[in-house]
Scaffold this active site. Sequence first.
Site, PDB file in Angstrom:
ATOM      1  N   LYS A 188     -15.606 118.885  62.154  1.00 52.63           N
ATOM      2  CA  LYS A 188     -14.466 119.511  61.472  1.00 52.63           C
ATOM      3  C   LYS A 188     -13.656 120.367  62.422  1.00 52.63           C
ATOM      4  CE  LYS A 188     -16.338 119.743  56.749  1.00 52.63           C
ATOM      5  NZ  LYS A 188     -16.700 120.664  55.657  1.00 52.63           N
TER       6      LYS A 188
ATOM      7  N   LYS B  40     -18.520 106.954  57.045  1.00 51.13           N
ATOM      8  CA  LYS B  40     -18.985 107.461  55.763  1.00 51.13           C
ATOM      9  C   LYS B  40     -17.800 107.586  54.802  1.00 51.13           C
ATOM     10  CE  LYS B  40     -19.272 112.217  55.522  1.00 51.13           C
ATOM     11  NZ  LYS B  40     -19.830 113.575  55.514  1.00 51.13           N
TER      12      LYS B  40
ATOM     13  N   LYS C 244     -13.679 112.302  51.484  1.00 53.55           N
ATOM     14  CA  LYS C 244     -12.409 112.689  50.856  1.00 53.55           C
ATOM     15  C   LYS C 244     -11.310 112.822  51.900  1.00 53.55           C
ATOM     16  CE  LYS C 244     -14.309 117.255  51.056  1.00 53.55           C
ATOM     17  NZ  LYS C 244     -15.640 117.583  50.567  1.00 53.55           N
TER      18      LYS C 244
END
Length: 332
Positions: A112, A195, A198
């Site tokens: 991230k 994966k 969102k």
Amino acid sequence: RPVVFSGMQPSSDSLHLGNYLGALVNWVALQDEADPIYCVVDLHAITVPQDPKALHESTRRTAAQYLAAGVDVERATLFVQSHVPAHTELAWVLGSITGFGEASRMTQFKDKSAKQGTEGTTVGLFAYPVLMAADILLYGTQLVPVGDDQRQHLELTRDLAHRFNTRFGDTFIVPEALIPKESARIHDLQEPTAKMSKSAASEAGLVKLLDDPAVTAKKFRSAVTDTGREVRYDPAGKPGVSNLLDILAAVTGRTIPELETEYQGRGYGDFKTDVADAVVERVAPIRARTLELMDDPAELDRLLAIGAARASERAERMLRTVYDRVGFVRRG
Ligand code: TYM
């Protein structure tokens, strides 16, 4: 009854099939045999840039999806993380026994923060796993039903529990992750080596619980398959087909070898249509029920208030013990 704790971030307009099959299905199943606590982790959701109006909406919508999927407030404590301040308070204490190095090794943080850049990466994002450890440890949790991507965070939680217990005396239960077999990591339908997430670049491979059923069916019919025409489970060689097999096994309760036999010699077309039908059959009622629940925000808030009161009482008790153990003077 073992205490079960888990949570999801309210950071998009809908939960996706990975959230559902990786975690939520287990949450619902555990209700018969455990003392479950399910949380909408809004504090976690603000560690990356967010839109306040969207967060507000999706906090209720996430709770509605838990309920629609079968979380039952008679058996489970359902609440919003920011309603129980003990979570942030314990996170501060745990942050003070967490190494900078060990937090830096969290792969989700590394992924991230790479996306956010140095200035965009916040201290909140760095401390995310510490807050997650606080969520879990506050309730004497034994089992944490999550998908495979949370494994490392659970290890950190266990390390912090051990460390605190060793330094300050036995306080926390060391929890175990409960990770499903086939559906621990659902992949993107268009990019089956990634994966399902969102934050996917394109929505075409992201199956949302709140998508219109026709949209869901179309996403499956256009799912990327692999060369050849055999429906065979081989995650390395046939990631697209294997992902669909995982999904079909999870929603039908059938085994992968059974499914391989059933589709032998039949090509991909039938197979993809059947996966689409099976998923729609499972997800469409959840969508419908969520939309109903969203029509009555006052009722939803009432349920969340009951959950928050129950959770607060338990969390406060643990926090008081922790404060005593670290040597804080009680307020007179
Ligand atoms: P979040 O919101 O990212 O994910 C929620 C749950 O969905 C699972 N999951 C998946 N499972 C299978 N395949 C996928 N593609 C997939 N994508 C997501 C996640 O593993 C997770 O179980 N940090 C947590 C939220 C959290 C939490 C907690 C969880 C905060 N505090 C305490 C357990 C206990 C998270 O990433 O949520």
